[in-house]
Design a protein around this motif. Structure first.
Motif, PDB file in Angstrom:
ATOM      1  N   THR A 114       0.817  -1.222   0.000  1.00 22.69           N
ATOM      2  CA  THR A 114       0.000   0.000   0.000  1.00 22.69           C
ATOM      3  C   THR A 114       0.845   1.264   0.000  1.00 22.69           C
ATOM      4  N   THR A 116      -1.808   6.697  -5.355  1.00 29.22           N
ATOM      5  CA  THR A 116      -3.124   6.291  -5.856  1.00 29.22           C
ATOM      6  C   THR A 116      -3.290   4.793  -5.730  1.00 29.22           C
ATOM      7  N   TRP A 117      -4.542   4.382  -5.629  1.00 30.17           N
ATOM      8  CA  TRP A 117      -4.852   2.943  -5.545  1.00 30.17           C
ATOM      9  C   TRP A 117      -4.969   2.410  -6.966  1.00 30.17           C
ATOM     10  N   PRO A 167      -7.381  -3.523  -6.709  1.00 26.06           N
ATOM     11  CA  PRO A 167      -7.834  -2.415  -5.858  1.00 26.06           C
ATOM     12  C   PRO A 167      -9.365  -2.378  -5.774  1.00 26.06           C
ATOM     13  N   SER A 210      -3.781  -0.519   4.841  1.00 22.81           N
ATOM     14  CA  SER A 210      -2.484   0.140   5.008  1.00 22.81           C
ATOM     15  C   SER A 210      -1.503  -0.927   5.414  1.00 22.81           C
ATOM     16  N   PRO A 220      -6.714   9.972  -1.933  1.00 23.28           N
ATOM     17  CA  PRO A 220      -6.028   8.700  -2.159  1.00 23.28           C
ATOM     18  C   PRO A 220      -4.684   8.629  -1.474  1.00 23.28           C
ATOM     19  N   GLN A 264     -10.262   2.512   0.725  1.00 18.76           N
ATOM     20  CA  GLN A 264      -9.715   1.792  -0.425  1.00 18.76           C
ATOM     21  C   GLN A 264      -8.687   0.799   0.051  1.00 18.76           C
ATOM     22  N   GLY A 265      -8.505  -0.245  -0.734  1.00 18.79           N
ATOM     23  CA  GLY A 265      -7.530  -1.252  -0.354  1.00 18.79           C
ATOM     24  C   GLY A 265      -7.254  -2.201  -1.491  1.00 18.79           C
ATOM     25  N   TYR A 266      -6.319  -3.108  -1.235  1.00 21.84           N
ATOM     26  CA  TYR A 266      -5.950  -4.140  -2.199  1.00 21.84           C
ATOM     27  C   TYR A 266      -6.361  -5.495  -1.652  1.00 21.84           C
ATOM     28  N   ARG A 307      -3.576   7.154   4.332  1.00 17.74           N
ATOM     29  CA  ARG A 307      -3.543   5.763   4.748  1.00 17.74           C
ATOM     30  C   ARG A 307      -3.945   5.702   6.215  1.00 17.74           C
TER      31      ARG A 307
END
Length: 1934
Positions: free
Chosen positions: A1296, A1301-1302, A1426, A1397, A1364, A1381-1383, A1367
């Motif tokens: 992260t 940006t994501w 994402p 994060s 964006p 937002q996240g992965y 974190r």
């Protein structure tokens, strides 16, 4: 190749052709009948229409008149038609038109037509502007260069065309004749024709003007065309330290030649502007620099590679190529080279220098040869080549003959009928070819040469000329050629009498011609004895007169017709050596001055007659008696050829002088100075006869320095008491004032008889040459000392040891009575002084000079130094205290100063103003300086000597009585002077003495160095007296000639100095890191850069020094024997001021250096080396430092330019991070750091002597620091990456923290090895002592450069999401309904986890993943994707966060319901995934994905979906079915759906949907049906397709993803190779294979239908019953379908799911027994599934699979079985087994193209180097009809997964053999288009469309070209392609 096309006689020729080629004087007009003429005209028109606009090799388009003109020139060259008779003209008119067209014309490769009969040959009429020629430089003049061209032509290069204008400033710095410095005679050069000057009246005035500018030769050359191994020429633009910057005449790129590469070359580059030739070693396209190597051997052997898209404009003369013989012509051969070019070689440029009559037998068709390009004509596209062995070696043929040479035994080699003879001239070391044209054979006409001469016979020939480039001599056999004294210019000698005919008379003179045709000029002033007003009356054209040759220079002969000169019988002076004393001759006056006349002789020789020798009466002027151009009779008085001087006299009888009046040589005379000139002092000698003499400056003194000083103070009136008469010259005495010669005048020899061998005699050096030294005595008596006998040290050059005029002592080795030669030796060991005359003359001359200086001085008394006698005590006042001593002033003499050195203070401290009593040690009378001493020994001695005045004389006498002459004593050095030492003799009560540091023969050599206080041995030679200037003189033992052994000399040389001693050193070389110096007697040492000053803060401390500068240095170290140093580094010296001022105190401490450093200490060092990761510094002579690359900066751009920022010698300051005492190495960082930071890793107390710990390395890293880093490893999946901060420390960047940006797949923006700028977020230390550093690459953080974040396309989404760059580091920062937002981190059956994060993760339940149904979690939410959602709940204590992705909750997403779609709707989308059964398509503007089954993709069967479609490609589809319950959409892409045909077949829809359900189910159970082959088996997700969509998963899912059972496809078919066949079949247009193709298509269609029926049958079976879930249900299924491998394999998989391996084996055995023997494919599927089972569960797996494979070979096709097993090995990554199996398969199935391709693909996949050898083996093993298939598919594999250059070479080799195969061209173009290099693609298209192809095939290529240009959108290029297509159509005959 085709003959040139003819133009209609009615049409006008082009203006360009009229300018280039003018009609000949006698045009050839054949007599033809009207019908024949009409027919001829029709043929001409037809041929003209056939001429293409872009012929492949170029054809001639000359008119009939122009062809006749060219033929006339060829005839003129050999003088066949031009010198023939009228009878011969009739025969010429009968020649056929083909001969007329071929002879004398230049032919290129045409579009169609017949081959020419004659080879291309350069003549005057076919040379056109723009033609490129190869030539040899014949002459280099001041204003132009003469170049010998092919065919015997000569061209001129004006000085302005010898180089490009960019070098104008360069050549200005060179001497006036800069052309000779840039070019040399015999140099091979490439040139281009600029223009032709044709004088029709006189052929001799025809001129071909050439240019050597590289900008014209390389006009079309670009950097993209240049390749490694290519030979290029360039100018030297500038000379740098490490090499040469080159200029190619083009501004687009430059070149560089390293001096290391140039050192291999024999041609040494000495100046800028020089033309060099080299091979391209490498190309830096970023900097646009071409790097060359100029090794001549490599350059001469370099062959031009076959390049893509090469045009005729890029061919340069001199280029060596591989060629192949196409055919033989009447006078040469035709070759093909570089694939598409053809050229010819005429008979004079073949391999053999003497080709015989049957030379054609040596050149059979397709023979391979090496050739060089001789000329290129772009207008006709004609190319001439040469096979000459000398030219192939890039050397000009040797010229072993001269014009005019006669050879009596020349051998006839070949007789060319009607043309001439080829002869072999006997020359050494090898014979020379010569050619005699038919007109030069005899004075009369010869009709048949073969009757008059026979091959092998010997004849007499005279050389008429020589063609330098061709290596061919032109001869003549005429009898008249052997008569007469003048044949060529070389036969003309100055002064010879000749007869000549007057041919022209003009105002400047007359042009006359000798019988041989050589012309000469008779100037106007030489046409008569007196001046004539009307020369034409004196000389009549055609009159034969007698002349005498004045001179011959540059082939310009001048003659004279003066009657006195022509009829003179006196001797002739044509050189300065001919002017012997007493010679009487005739000359003519050229200039008259008051002091004499200048007289000119032959060949430009000139003399001077002084006024006293003109015979003038008193008061008469020379101009009244003589006039210019008058012929006079004169006598040579003297001559000096070396200085080109001749003294003349018009008096024929010399004056006599009585012997009594002559002063004897060697006598002593006196004289008074009359005049002092810059070159001598004129003295009036007190003698009876000679009243004047001269003394040259070097003869004023024995000491070189005093001689010039004495001359500067010498004034007229000064009287010399003693002068030695050395010689008499022109009535003047040559005198010498050298003290050594005057004292030894009686011993000096004046003749050889007076010389005694083995004696030492004084003399002086009169001349120096490289091999030795000349020493002169009295008169002209001279001896010679060779180099080896001149000095004891042979390494010293003579110019360093001696100077002209130096006084020397010579040892007579030998006297030759016969030759009068004296052999001498000047070695100091043999010629050392035996007395003190050398230093005695020094002090006496010093006193004379001082007296002369005082004559003009009014402030001092003449005898001021009488008050400062040696040893006396004087009183003075200290005026200044300096670092090196004390300055003392005297009250009586203001201009005299005293000086007390520190070593003479005797420990007394003095201040300014102190009054002292000091003893006088030395008096420098010229400098007015008195050296004093306060030592008690001298003071007490002076008091004892002078205290009692009454006993003064007694004490003095007693003291001197003790001193004995010639006694050797021990002395102590008190004062060091430049030329001598002041010594004290302790045993004689410290008496003061003086000894010279050098001797007569060692004046110029550096003296031995001594130190104050040093004890040395000397011999007393003279007591104080007026003759010794009141001084006690000694001679040192080292000078006195005591013989020493070589070992003692070496020991003395090595240990002559102590550490700490101060020396005077001379700088010999300045390097970036050291000064090389020499001192003492040949000692060499260095001053390290760290020894230049006390603190290393000065940047470039050596910039203030210069070569040859003297400096004071302290010896700090002596090199040990163990150290492998060169001799130039024997001593280490220092020039630090602290050492120079206190060297006596610190000298004992310099032998060792303490290693005292502390962590954090600031030090400065100098760069001495830079490698990839470290800057190496030198802190002192023994301590080194290193600076890591990542410590030098934090900006990636600076880190990338790391090596360029640190130059050698640059000063760098830093702070010590760690130190190693053993290695004497310290580690530096550039910024200071605290050893105990608050939030960093506190380092332990560092022990400098111990090894550095990791804590020391990270001690300077703080949280929040911005550092430079290097990506060490990119972790798979979402692991992030490791950043290298130090050689032993890495930090980690969380996934992260990669970008602000994501962005999907943020890792793709980086690569391993990339430099990055990172920020330290946190540093932690584990209990084990390891460190963990968290980093971030986000640019929005403090200290990082802010960059714009990439925003999404959805504005609503962007507005609803927080910044964006933020974190959430803490769970407290989150709250419900907050947008995050996240992965995606992990996927489980219940949902997935995402990373918010580096410290926070969140979970998403499967119910919250989407508003709709999620069919496959892994595919819809791959790892690393994402996502945007809202927080559902937060648990602060457990730190659990739950997030939802539902759009109804998260907001901002528009949900596309299935009910919005309806059957028959046309929608667009993009291919999301490709499977064997169809395409998954993502519908635009929705979140829905539909399936287009393989049967719905196209109306025609598709062999391979992967080959035709790619993931991400946009498509248009039609909705066939919408299943709202299962959320599934069926799509169709057939063309018929979009052409108005409504899709109403519900059965097909149902089948499509059912197949979708079946395959989806099969995928869920890890099973799939194999396409095309009819095989079924077990297969996992399509890993390749999945990885193509989500690259992150490629490294995460590895071998574990391979299921136990997996039936492989035919990997050759799945690899994308067979798609080539599809492309190929679409492009091949072979009319003879139409029926075969139709049958193949029908068979293929039937197979596809059968395969489709099998699939639908399987679908129906699945619909009848549900999927079995027990063994009983499977038993029922296999009973119903006993021959279905699909069912059996599914049964096996079910058993494996229950962990019952044995049952799975038994089921496999049952299946093999049950399935019908005719179902081979079904059984093969079972065997392959069985292989996979044993490979996973066998014990051991390898043996189990091997046994099973041997069983299967008895029942199945061996080739298919081997391929199946190979596929299993490949999938499971069993590389060793796969490699062994492939080796067996290539031996067993060596005729199978598929097997060899699998082997080739395997090698490419493993990156092995055996690819080319496998290709060769495959070509040898495969049948010939399979070669193209294998090579084409192998080349495609190279383009896709190998090296594209190898693929290109394969295509080029195939196209050379099959140039008209458009299928190969199409595939080749497709691969290049895929790579995307536009220049290469366009060049390939241009080659393709220039082929000679049928209209249908060429139309395909034009269409493909146009389609490509349309895809790029370049309208100009599109129109260009269309225009070329139209031109092709217009130029193609109907």
């Amino acid at each position: 190749m085709a003959p040139p096309s003819k133009k209609s006689p009615n049409k006008k020729s082009k203006p360009a052709l009229k300018q280039i080629q003018k009609p000949s004087k006698k045009s050839f007009k054949p007599k033809t009948k009207p019908d024949a003429a009409a027919k001829y005209q029709a043929v001409a028109l037809q041929l003209e229409d056939d001429v293409p606009d872009f012929p492949r090799g170029g054809a001639s388009s000359l008119s009939r008149d122009e062809l006749d003109e060219v033929r006339a020139e060829v005839d003129a060259e050999f003088d066949v038609e031009g010198r023939g008779l009228k009878k011969k003209k009739k025969k010429l008119q009968k020649r056929t038109h083909s001969v007329e067209d071929d002879l004398g014309s230049l032919f290129g490769g045409g579009f169609s037509g017949k081959l020419p009969r004659f080879a291309n040959r350069i003549a005057w009429k076919n040379v056109t502007p723009g033609m490129k020629l190869w030539g040899v430089i014949a002459e280099v003049n001041v204003k132009d260069i003469v170049i010998s061209l092919p065919g015997g032509l000569r061209g001129l290069v004006h000085a302005s065309e010898a180089f490009d204008p960019i070098l104008d400033n360069v050549v200005k710095d060179i001497e006036f004749n800069y052309l000779s410095s840039m070019y040399y005679v015999g140099q091979l050069v490439s040139c281009i024709v600029l223009q032709l000057d044709d004088d029709k009246k006189e052929k001799g005035k025809r001129k071909i003007w050439l240019s050597l500018r590289l900008s014209l030769l390389y006009k079309s050359l670009t950097l993209d065309f240049i390749q490694e191994g290519m030979v290029l020429s360039a100018y030297v633009k500038s000379i740098e330290d490490h090499g040469y910057i080159l200029h190619f005449g083009l501004p687009s790129f430059t070149g560089f030649l390293s001096k290391n590469n140039q050192a291999e070359s024999k041609d040494i580059i000495t100046h800028t502007g020089q033309l060099v030739q080299g091979i391209v070693k490498s190309i830096d396209k970023t900097r646009r620099v071409v790097y060359l190597s100029s090794d001549p051997d490599t350059v001469s052997k370099c062959v031009t590679k076959e390049l893509k898209g090469i045009s005729i404009d890029l061919l340069v003369p001199g280029m060596m190529v591989n060629a192949r013989v196409q055919s033989t012509l009447e006078n040469g051969i035709m070759l093909s080279f570089l694939t598409y070019f053809t050229g010819t070689v005429d008979i004079f440029h073949l391999h053999k220098t003497f080709p015989s009559s049957n030379w054609k037998d040596d050149y059979h068709q397709n023979k391979k040869v090496l050739a060089r390009i001789l000329f290129v004509d772009p207008s006709t596209r004609a190319v001439g080549l040469t096979l000459n062995p000398h030219l192939l070696q890039h050397k000009a043929p040797p010229s072993l003959v001269k014009t005019g040479d006669i050879f009596d035994h020349s051998k006839v080699i070949r007789i060319d009928r009607g043309l001439g003879l080829l002869l072999e001239i006997p020359t050494t070391p090898y014979s020379t070819p010569a050619y005699v044209i038919v007109s030069d054979v005899a004075d009369k006409e010869i009709r048949k040469l073969e009757k008059m001469f026979k091959e092998g016979s010997n004849i007499r020939v005279r050389v008429l000329g020589f063609r330098l480039l061709d290596g061919l001599a032109m001869g003549i056999l005429k009898t008249s050629a052997f008569e007469g004294s003048v044949f060529t210019h070389s036969d003309v000698k100055p002064g010879m009498l000749v007869k000549a005919k007057v041919i022209t008379v003009d105002s400047f003179g007359a042009i006359v011609q000798f019988p041989s045709g050589v012309k000469a000029l008779c100037p106007l002033r030489h046409m008569s004895e007196y001046e004539i007003a009307k020369p034409r009356k004196k000389f009549q054209v055609g009159a034969e007169l007698q002349f005498r040759v004045l001179g011959c220079k540059s082939k310009r002969i001048t003659v004279t017709h003066k009657k006195t000169l022509v009829k003179s019988k006196l001797g002739i002076i044509s050189s300065y050596a001919d002017a012997t004393e007493g010679l009487v001759t005739h000359g003519w006056i050229t200039k008259i001055e008051n002091h004499g006349c200048f007289v000119r002789f032959y060949n430009g020789v000139q003399g001077f007659a002084p006024r006293s020798e003109l015979g003038l009466e008193p008061g008469c002027e020379p101009a009244s008696l003589y006039h210019v151009e008058e012929v006079v009779k004169c006598r040579v008085i003297s001559s000096i050829p070396a200085s080109r001087r001749i003294n003349l006299s018009f008096n024929m009888k010399p004056a006599r002088v009585s012997e009594q009046d002559i002063v004897r040589l060697g006598s002593i005379v006196s004289g008074v100075v009359e005049q002092v000139t810059p070159h001598a002092a004129v003295v009036r000698v007190n003698a009876e006869c000679y009243t004047r003499g001269t003394i040259t400056p070097e003869h004023l003194a024995d000491h070189q320095g005093f001689a010039s000083l004495f001359k500067s103070v010498l004034k007229p009136g000064y009287e010399f008491d003693q002068l030695l008469v050395l010689d008499v010259e022109n009535g003047n005495l040559i005198l010498s004032a050298k003290y050594s010669l005057i004292k030894s005048a009686e011993q000096l020899p004046s003749g050889v008889s007076e010389v005694r061998p083995q004696s030492v005699v004084h003399g002086y050096v009169c001349n120096l040459i490289e091999s030795g030294c000349f020493v002169r005595y009295i008169g002209r008596l001279t001896g010679f000392a060779s180099r080896s006998k001149s000095t004891d040290d042979r390494r010293i050059s003579l110019s360093e040891a001696f100077y002209i005029g130096q006084s020397v002592r010579s040892y007579i080795f030998d006297v030759s009575a016969e030759t009068g030669r004296l052999t001498l030796s000047l070695r100091q060991s043999l010629c050392s002084s035996t007395d003190a005359t050398f230093i005695q003359e020094y002090f006496l001359l010093e006193e004379k000079i001082a007296r002369l200086q005082l004559l003009d001085s009014k402030s001092l008394k003449l005898n001021w130094y009488d008050d400062f006698t040696i040893g006396s005590v004087v009183e003075g006042k200290v005026t200044d205290v300096k670092d090196i001593g004390v300055v003392v002033g005297f009250e009586k003499y203001n201009d005299v100063f005293g000086f007390v050195a520190y070593n003479q203070l005797d420990g007394v401290t003095l201040n300014a103003g102190s009054i002292i009593q000091a003893v006088v040690l030395d008096v420098a009378k010229i400098e007015r300086l008195v050296d004093l001493s306060l030592k008690s020994a001298f003071v007490e001695r002076s008091k004892e000597t002078y205290s009692i005045e009454t006993n003064q004389k007694k004490r003095k006498r007693a003291a001197h009585n003790k001193v004995q002459v010639h006694r050797t004593v021990n002395t102590v050095v008190e004062i060091l002077k430049e030329k001598y030492l002041v010594l004290s003799i302790p045993e004689y009560n410290h008496a003061i003495g003086y000894a010279s540091l050098s001797d007569y023969n060692t004046q110029k050599l550096p003296p031995r160095q001594y130190a104050n206080g040093q004890s040395i041995t000397a011999t007393i030679m003279a007591l104080p007296s007026p003759e010794t200037a009141g001084r006690l003189l000694l001679v040192l033992k080292s000078i006195s000639g005591v013989t020493e052994t070589s070992s003692s000399k070496r020991a003395k040389k090595k240990f002559g100095y102590d550490v700490g001693a101060l020396v005077q050193a001379e700088i010999t070389e300045i390097k970036p890191l050291e000064l090389r110096v020499k001192f003492g007697s040949g000692f060499h040492g260095r001053v390290h850069i760290t020894e230049a000053n006390d603190d290393n803060v000065v940047e470039d401390p050596f910039k203030v020094f210069r070569m040859g500068q003297m400096l004071t240095a302290a010896i700090v170290s002596r090199t040990n024997k163990s150290e492998n140093n060169r001799k130039n580094n024997q001593w280490e010296l220092s020039i630090k001021s602290s050492l120079l001022t206190g060297s006596a105190e610190t000298g004992d401490k310099l032998n060792h250096e303490d290693f005292n450093f502390s962590i954090g200490q600031s030090v400065t060092g100098f760069v001495y080396k830079v490698d990839k990761e470290w800057v190496w510094l030198t802190v002192s002579r023994h301590v080194k430092a290193q600076l890591y690359v990542l410590d030098s900066a934090c900006e990636p751009a600076e880190l990338q330019e790391f090596q360029k920022r640190y130059d050698v010698g640059k000063a760098v300051s830093g702070y010590i991070l760690s130190a190693n005492k053993e290695k004497k190495l310290i580690r530096l960082v550039l910024h200071p750091f605290s050893t105990a930071p608050s939030r960093t890793l506190s380092p332990e107390t560092t022990n400098i002597d111990a090894s550095s710990s990791l804590s020391n390395i990270v001690s300077y890293i703080h949280e929040g620091d911005v550092l430079g880093g290097k990506i060490s490893k990119i972790l798979p999946g979402v692991g992030g990456m490791l950043i290298k901060l130090d050689p032993h420390l890495c930090g980690k960047v969380h996934f992260t923290e990669l970008m602000d940006t994501w962005k999907p797949d943020p890792v793709s923006e980086y690569h391993e090895g990339q430099f990055v700028k990172c920020k330290v977020l946190e540093i932690t230390r584990s209990f084990k002592g390891t460190f963990h550093v968290d980093l971030s690459l986000r640019s929005s953080l403090d200290g990082m450069d802010s960059r714009k974040s990439i925003t999404g396309s959805n504005n609503e989404l962007q507005n609803s999401v927080c910044s964006p760059s933020q974190r959430a580091e803490n769970v407290k920062d989150l709250h419900p309904n907050m947008t995050v937002q996240g992965y995606v981190k992990n996927v489980t059956p219940k949902g997935c986890f995402i990373m918010l994060s580096r410290k926070l993760d969140a979970k998403i339940l499967i119910s919250n993943l989407s508003d709709g149904y999620v069919e496959n979690l892994e595919r819809e939410f791959p790892i690393g994707k994402p996502v945007i959602g809202k927080v559902v709940s937060v648990e602060p204590l457990s730190k659990r966060v739950e997030v939802t992705l539902k759009t109804s909750i998260s907001g901002g997403f528009e949900v596309n319901e299935l009910n919005n779609l309806h059957v028959g709707q046309i929608v667009s989308g993009r291919i999301k995934r490709i499977e064997s059964y169809g395409l998954f398509i993502s519908i635009d503007q929705t979140n829905l994905v539909g399936l287009c089954h393989v049967s719905e993709i196209s109306d025609d069967p598709i062999d391979s979906i992967e080959a035709k479609y790619k993931a991400g490609e946009g498509v248009t589809t039609k909705i066939l079915k919408v299943d709202e319950d299962r959320h599934r959409i069926s799509l169709g892409m057939k063309n018929s759906y979009f052409m108005g045909n409504h899709y109403t077949q519900t059965d097909s829809k149902q089948n499509s949907m059912d197949v979708f359900d079946k395959y989806d189910h099969i995928l869920g159970t890890q099973l799939t049906i194999l396409e095309k082959s009819g095989l079924s088996g077990i297969q996992n997700f399509d890993i390749e397709a999945e990885n193509a969509e989500i690259p992150i998963l490629a490294n995460v899912e590895a071998r574990a993803s391979v299921p136990p059972l997996q039936v492989s496809l035919d990997d050759i078919e799945r690899s994308g190779i067979n798609d080539v066949s599809c492309q190929t079949k679409e492009n091949i247009d072979h009319s003879d294979a139409i029926d075969e193709k139709r049958k193949r298509k029908e068979k293929k269609k039937a197979k596809e239908e059968r395969w489709e029926l099998e699939i639908r049958a399987a679908e129906e079976r699945l619909l009848e019953k549900d999927i079995p879930r027990s063994a009983d249900e499977f038993e029922k299924l296999v009973r119903n379908s006993p021959n279905s491998s699909f069912v059996w394999i599914k049964y096996m998989a079910f058993m494996l799911s229950l962990a019952d391996v044995e049952s799975a084996r038994s089921i496999a055995e049952r299946a093999l027994k049950t399935i019908n023997i005719r179902e081979e494919s079904e059984k093969l599927n079972i065997w392959v599934a069985y292989f996979n089972l044993e490979n996973e569960y066998g014990n051991p797996p390898e043996e189990a699979v091997c046994k099973l494979f041997q069983r299967a070979l008895q029942y199945c096709d061996p080739k298919k079985l081997h391929l199946a097993l190979l596929g299993m090995y490949d999938r499971t990554e069993q590389r060793k087994l796969a490699d062994e199996l492939l080796n067996k398969m290539t031996r067993k199935f060596k005729h199978s193209c598929k097997v060899w391709l699998r082997r080739f693909r395997w090698l490419l996949k493993q990156n092995q180097d055996e690819v080319q050898s496998i290709v060769k083996r495959a070509v040898l093993s495969l049948p010939r009809h399979k070669h193209i298939k294998f090579l084409s598919q192998a080349a495609i594999l190279e383009f896709r997964c190998g090296v594209p250059d190898r693929g290109r070479s394969m295509f080029e080799s195939m196209l050379r053999e099959y140039p008209k195969r458009t299928d190969l061209w199409s595939i080749y173009l497709d691969q290049e288009i895929r790579l995307g290099d536009m220049d290469v693609i366009r060049a390939l298209f241009e080659r393709a469309i220039s082929l000679s192809l049928p209209p249908k095939k060429i139309k395909f290529l034009f269409e493909k070209y146009l389609e490509y240009e349309k895809s790029l959108g370049d309208e100009e290029r599109i129109e260009s392609v269309k225009r070329k297509a139209r031109e092709y159509v217009e130029n193609t005959p109907a």
